[in-house]
Design an enzyme around this catalytic site. Sequence first.
Site, mmCIF file in Angstrom:
data_model
loop_
_atom_site.group_PDB
_atom_site.id
_atom_site.type_symbol
_atom_site.label_atom_id
_atom_site.label_comp_id
_atom_site.label_asym_id
_atom_site.label_seq_id
_atom_site.Cartn_x
_atom_site.Cartn_y
_atom_site.Cartn_z
ATOM 1 N N HIS A 20 5.390 -66.409 72.590
ATOM 2 C CA HIS A 20 5.475 -65.661 71.329
ATOM 3 C C HIS A 20 6.867 -65.049 71.167
ATOM 4 C CE1 HIS A 20 3.966 -62.786 68.178
ATOM 5 N NE2 HIS A 20 4.976 -62.070 68.654
ATOM 6 N N GLU A 21 7.341 -64.376 72.211
ATOM 7 C CA GLU A 21 8.645 -63.702 72.105
ATOM 8 C C GLU A 21 9.775 -64.703 71.891
ATOM 9 O OE1 GLU A 21 8.749 -60.621 71.590
ATOM 10 O OE2 GLU A 21 6.654 -60.312 72.127
ATOM 11 N N HIS A 70 10.453 -65.420 68.388
ATOM 12 C CA HIS A 70 11.385 -64.468 67.761
ATOM 13 C C HIS A 70 12.828 -64.797 68.154
ATOM 14 C CE1 HIS A 70 8.195 -62.002 66.278
ATOM 15 N NE2 HIS A 70 7.823 -61.513 67.437
#
Lengths: 76, 168
Positions: free
Chosen positions: B119-120, B123
């Site tokens: 997920h990170e 980003h």
Amino acid sequence: FPIPLKPALWSNADLDIVQTYLNKFFPLLEKHPAISLEERIKEMQKFFRLTITGKLNAETKTIMQQPRCGIPDVAN
Amino acid sequence: YQTFYGSPRWNKKYLTYKIVNYTPDLPREYVDDAIRRALMVWSNVTPLRFKRVTSGQADIMIKFARRAHGDGYPFDGRGGTLAHAFQPGEGLGGDAHFDDDERWSKYNQGVNLFLVAAHEFGHSLGLAHSNVRGALMYPLYSYVNPETFTLHWDDRRGIQKLYGRNSA
């Protein structure tokens, strides 16, 4: 001007939870500097596809307390 | 899916990453492997390629930290915020930080490192949060078996909008 929320509807703890959460994950944008807390809760409820009430109901509070990523949910 | 304001992205195909430190919760080999597999989630569907470096600076600097850790966005202890990462750019751009007050886990005894890292890194590559439940970029943590994990169509569309498809 935004209508102030009636203090009786909010405990201090709830108000603290909501404001901390919204400031972090749904921060006010320069183009909307003065929207009410209720409108900001509605924005959060809309993002998570909850029932849009503008109130800190159990469903909303549950979402706010879940573990999550620290990046705001509004792209701007 | 959403991208960040102005849709920042890396203007190169080969990116470097560095694991600055480790969590005491997991063997180092597992952290290395989880990070590698989390990056593969994105390289599998785009032309992006990742290379690990162990010295100097990297595009994506990965670290575990508690509370205030020098970037102006302190962590909050166990629960709440698990991790955060910065959009593509110089300096802090692309970097991913994991809250070491969490209990990082290989499966679901704590917070699964692979899932949060994947997920990170979304980003780090330019994706903001999705409001599609079940998407990797949905902001709330939810455990799925990392061994059967597949990238959600919404995430794939988002990352391919930024970088195109994997031609290989």
